[in-house]
Enzyme design. Structure first.
Site, PDB file in Angstrom:
ATOM      1  N   ASP A  94      -6.077 -31.598  13.333  1.00 60.58           N
ATOM      2  CA  ASP A  94      -7.183 -31.854  14.251  1.00 60.58           C
ATOM      3  C   ASP A  94      -8.282 -32.607  13.489  1.00 60.58           C
ATOM      4  O   ASP A  94      -8.225 -32.739  12.262  1.00 60.58           O
ATOM      5  CB  ASP A  94      -7.703 -30.508  14.776  1.00 60.58           C
ATOM      6  CG  ASP A  94      -8.539 -30.653  16.032  1.00 60.58           C
ATOM      7  OD1 ASP A  94      -8.673 -31.775  16.546  1.00 60.58           O
ATOM      8  OD2 ASP A  94      -9.058 -29.621  16.506  1.00 60.58           O
ATOM      9  N   GLU A 132      -9.790 -38.175  13.153  1.00 58.24           N
ATOM     10  CA  GLU A 132     -10.117 -39.556  13.546  1.00 58.24           C
ATOM     11  C   GLU A 132     -10.584 -40.432  12.374  1.00 58.24           C
ATOM     12  O   GLU A 132     -10.341 -41.648  12.469  1.00 58.24           O
ATOM     13  CB  GLU A 132     -11.190 -39.544  14.651  1.00 58.24           C
ATOM     14  CG  GLU A 132     -10.737 -38.965  15.960  1.00 58.24           C
ATOM     15  CD  GLU A 132     -10.568 -37.451  15.937  1.00 58.24           C
ATOM     16  OE1 GLU A 132      -9.721 -36.937  16.696  1.00 58.24           O
ATOM     17  OE2 GLU A 132     -11.276 -36.780  15.154  1.00 58.24           O
ATOM     18  N   ASP A 159     -10.256 -32.874  23.898  1.00 58.26           N
ATOM     19  CA  ASP A 159     -11.208 -31.904  24.450  1.00 58.26           C
ATOM     20  C   ASP A 159     -11.547 -32.182  25.913  1.00 58.26           C
ATOM     21  O   ASP A 159     -12.625 -32.691  26.237  1.00 58.26           O
ATOM     22  CB  ASP A 159     -12.478 -31.898  23.605  1.00 58.26           C
ATOM     23  CG  ASP A 159     -12.206 -31.458  22.183  1.00 58.26           C
ATOM     24  OD1 ASP A 159     -11.139 -30.880  21.935  1.00 58.26           O
ATOM     25  OD2 ASP A 159     -13.058 -31.691  21.316  1.00 58.26           O
TER      26      ASP A 159
END
Length: 917
Positions: free
Chosen positions: A532, A535, A608
């Site tokens: 997670d 990015e 999300d």
């Protein structure tokens, strides 16, 4: 082989034969009603390279090809192109690639330093096909593939390339003159030092334009991006002739069919941590696949723009006009005008490296793309079951209670997930000693029920000299560096952190080694990984990510490779899980950030999302877009990560998720608990039924993933993929196909009592999977829906393998009997396939330990034959039930034939919708 013969006398519709997050959570902020603050993120007007390209292209400065410079090499044809203003030549290379693919590369001929070319995404160096130079007109060059049916027609002045298929121009490159290439320059200070008599006024002019053009510095909010290499952006346009429908370039919370951007922002490909992203928006979110597909009647094309820097894509579609007035002398003539879609790609840096996938069918384009970037990894079977996640399950007792709750309510599930709170102070590869004092015992509990555990591992590493992972990475120089040369430091979950440089092969190798059982204390072989925040997410960074002038392996700036950072973490994680099993076991890795080729390493989800009906609805086109761009193993958080879903929404989301590839319930920590049994008995039963439907269809799901793995076909398919010659399917995004056999139309509106389902195919027949009612295709049907209704239809002519008995997990169903759903076509026939292996190892690949069977029904006989003779795999399972839909007459007898055995089998009949045995 076995066969089943039916003799008919009457006419039932059915027959059964019995034979035996973490996510981008904002620290310290309430979750309720929270949505993205778009001021944190750039729109196009705030992106300097976009402004520069727009300004320069408005001046209509053109390039021309220098055809007297053409050289034909073994792999490519090269020639120079030159801009009339710059006068500095660029080098263009055209390659023919095996499988009807063309590649165009444009780079500086003699750059000041090498420009970044994306490594590691292509599975191998593509095999080239020598292009044959055909005689063109004066001022042009024609390059043809070996067959001569595909040609690149290169026009010198102005420079343009037409892709011609059987004399029809299907694509033009630079026909709008939007080729743009900023060549590397000497920094102004160095340049001035070499000029003794530089006028001050030139410096003033540069200063005045600096803020607008962002050549050497770019400001956004309180951040300043210092560009040591100066401006280096690139751009090119592609005109798709006859095409109105284009798809792809995820990830955006947008429609499946790409929209015109002429009245707003371009589609942005820039991986960002966007909490509660806005829907129907073109802003970049967690992942980027710079790959676009175009489809029209008779032809599908693909454009793969291999660039990992920030990228913008403008789209302008001009629909077909039946007649347009043209003036020829005094007479106005009527002329038919074809539709056209113009696609303009712009990237901040790198080179132009683009692959043209010429199809001509959707299936061909999928194969061409996977030839370049790889197919979907074959998932372990357990990962196709249901996953239960929350930020966070509190401790071992909580895990045990939730696990027991599934058994108590007879709801199957396969995987328990632990978010960041399971660690010691957000230090990955550790366990909180108070909450999870005995992680191996907890895993043994799960193992006893053939279940698994997934834990989170993010790329940021807490700065703490006493934390072994940090200390070793620091010692070996494994972190991304800042502009000044020290370790890059940013804030994320643990507080001040450094970020592993996954672009370095050495760092990836070391990171992979951390998953060894001897290193990762408390881990076992049922533990798998979730990447997670990759990015990468940097809470106080520009746009909540890493500064673009951070330095990576090879001294490349972060701006060159930003979109590929998460790809590399998932690659290293998957390799680590394979290594810990000594190469025997398939990994499972879920990643939030991704790039082209991420399908080789595992699964992706949509990040999300929010517990609202609109997010349930948008999940369908988001997943369809991922699916057609190679990433079949994808899903959305069931129930919505943010907020508290009402019971009806939660039920509908479970029903949708059960028919989508990756099936996980997840919620942020400030939400109310929402395990499936917490919404009253009625809703518990409905959720149970949805999850059990998923487990019933596991043999079909697994067979579809095998097809994705070996034949590049998406698991979840937009209707246009299965019905490419039916214009009505091209814009449909509220329903989809699972493989070629099942059509699914999730209910995405509150209090719905009826849904309009489009059933495609004028020669098709469709069967309701519950009531067995049937309809002819090419029509829209109003289907009544109660809260227990999931509109699913089986296509006539298909055979779907199922499990007839549901266990508490996939592992508990290994020896459960199978059934077959045989839905007859209008001609009374059906075909289908079934794939089986051990569900977890690579033996299917290395030892050919698998079964691949083909089922065919024709003339009242159902035949089971071998679809791939290379495979062999012993199985105790039997086919216990066969359901046949669409028989015109009732069988008077049923006989089964096996090698050496022939015996009658009594058919068991039930009213439509009732399965009896």
């Amino acid at each position: 082989m076995w066969r089943l013969a039916l003799s008919s006398s009457r006419s039932p519709q059915s027959l059964i034969v019995s034979e035996s997050d973490a996510g981008a959570k904002n620290l310290g902020k309430p979750v309720e009603d929270e949505a993205v603050d778009k001021n944190i993120f750039k729109d196009c007007s705030k992106i300097a390279f976009y402004r520069r390209q727009k300004q320069q292209l408005s001046k209509k400065s053109t390039y021309r090809a220098l055809l007297d410079s053409v050289t034909a090499g073994k792999e490519s044809t090269r020639f120079q192109i030159i801009n009339e203003a710059a006068k500095v030549p660029l080098l263009a290379e055209v390659y023919g690639i095996e499988g009807n693919i063309f590649r165009l590369k444009i780079n500086e001929e003699t750059p000041l330093k090498p420009r970044y070319e994306v490594p590691d995404v292509l599975t191998s160096k593509p095999s080239t096909v020598r292009l044959i130079s055909c005689s063109g007109d004066t001022g042009s060059l024609v390059l043809a593939n070996g067959k001569g049916d595909l040609k690149c027609h290169i026009t010198a002045n102005p420079f343009k390339i037409d892709l011609v298929s059987e004399e029809d121009v299907v694509m033009s490159i630079n026909s709008l003159g939007q080729l743009y290439f900023e060549q590397l320059q000497i920094p102004p200070k160095q340049s001035r030092a070499t000029k003794e008599n530089e006028e001050d006024t030139s410096d003033d002019t540069t200063q005045e334009n600096q803020e607008e053009l962002g050549l050497w510095e770019e400001k956004f909010r309180n951040f300043v991006d210092v560009k040591d290499n100066g401006p280096a952006s690139i751009g090119l346009d592609f005109s798709l002739h006859g095409f109105e429908h284009v798809y792809g370039i995820p990830q955006h919370a947008e429609s499946h069919q790409l929209k015109n951007t002429s009245d707003g922002d371009a589609y942005r490909l820039y991986n960002l941590d966007v909490y509660g992203y806005k829907i129907h928006d073109k802003m970049g979110i967690y992942g980027s696949v710079p790959y676009l597909l175009a489809h029209k009647l008779g032809r599908t094309l693909g454009i793969f723009w291999l660039n990992a820097s920030e990228t913008l894509v403008e789209i302008n579609t001009e629909p077909a006009v039946k007649y347009a007035l043209t003036q020829t002398g005094p007479v106005a003539a009527k002329q038919k005008v074809r539709s056209q879609t113009d696609v303009h790609w712009m990237s901040e840096s790198g080179i132009i490296d683009v692959f043209l996938l010429t199809g001509p069918t959707p299936s061909d384009v999928f194969k061409q793309y996977s030839y370049l970037t790889g197919t979907q990894a074959m998932p372990p079977l357990f990962s196709l079951g249901y996953h239960q996640c929350r930020w966070n399950y509190e401790d071992e007792h909580d895990v045990k209670a939730v696990d027991a709750g599934f058994d108590e309510h007879d709801i199957p599930y396969d995987v328990m997930w632990l978010d960041i709170e399971h660690t010691e102070g957000k230090r990955y590869f550790t366990w909180d000693k108070k909450r999870f004092p005995n992680p191996k015992r907890m895993q043994e509990l799960l193992r006893s029920k053939k279940r698994k555990l997934v834990v989170i591992s993010d790329p940021h590493i807490k700065i703490d000299p006493d934390y072994l992972v940090y200390a070793k990475a620091k010692e070996q120089g494994f972190f991304v560096r800042n502009h000044e040369g020290g370790d890059f430091e940013g804030v994320c979950w643990p507080g001040l952190s450094s970020y592993l440089d996954f672009t370095s092969p050495k760092v990836r190798q070391w990171y992979s080694s951390l998953f060894a059982f001897s290193v990762y204390q408390g881990s076992t072989d049922i533990l798998y990984i979730w990447n997670d925040m990759n990015e990468p997410s940097v809470f106080r960074g520009p746009e909540l990510t890493m500064q673009k002038n951070a330095i990576h392996h090879g001294n490349w700036e972060h701006r060159e490779l930003h979109n590929i950072y998460g790809f590399y973490q998932q690659m290293a994680t998957a390799e680590g899980l394979i290594q810990r099993s000594k190469g025997k076991e398939r990994p499972f890795v879920l990643t939030r950030s991704f790039f082209a080729g991420s399908q080789k390493y595992g699964a992706v989800w949509t990040g999300d999302n929010t517990a609202e009906w609109s997010y349930l609805k948008i999940s369908i086109p988001m997943l369809l877009t991922l699916s057609v761009t190679g990433i079949s193993f994808c899903g959305a958080d069931v129930g919505g990560f943010i907020g508290n879903p009402e019971a009806e929404l939660l039920v509908r989301w479970y029903q949708a998720g059960a028919y989508q590839p990756f099936f996980r319930g997840h919620a942020t920590k400030d939400t109310k608990r929402r395990e499936p049994w917490l919404f009253g008995e009625e809703h518990t039963q409905l959720i149970q039924e949805a999850i059990r439907e998923r487990y019933t269809l596991l043999p079909y799901w697994y067979s579809l993933f095998y097809s994705a793995h070996v034949a590049s076909q998406p698991v979840m398919r937009p209707l246009w993929v299965e019905f490419p010659d039916e214009l009505e399917t091209f814009g449909v995004e509220d329903e989809y196909m699972l493989g070629s056999a099942l059509l699914v139309h999730p209910v995405t509106e509150p209090k719905a009592t009826v849904v309009d389902v489009f059933l495609p195919g004028s020669n098709e027949v469709w069967y309701d999977s519950k009531t067995f009612s049937h309809w002819k295709g090419a029509c829209t049907v109003k289907i009544p829906v109660a809260l227990d209704t999931i509109p699913v239809f089986q296509r006539g002519g298909s055979v779907v393998p199922i499990k007839t008995t549901i266990g508490r997990s996939t592992g508990c169903m290994t020896d459960s009997p199978y059934g077959l759903w045989v839905a007859l076509s209008t001609k009374g026939s059906a075909v289908g396939e079934f794939y089986l292996d051990d569900g977890h190892s690579f033996q299917y690949l290395h030892q050919k330990q698998f079964l691949h069977r083909k089922f065919s029904f024709a003339s009242g006989v159902l035949t089971n034959s071998c679809a791939d003779k290379r495979g062999h795999y012993p199985s105790k399972c039997v086919v216990e039930q066969i359901l046949v839909l669409g028989l015109k007459k009732h069988p008077s007898s049923v006989t089964s034939h096996s090698p050496g055995l022939n015996h009658p089998a009594d058919p068991a009949y039930g009213r439509p919708g009732v399965v009896s045995s």
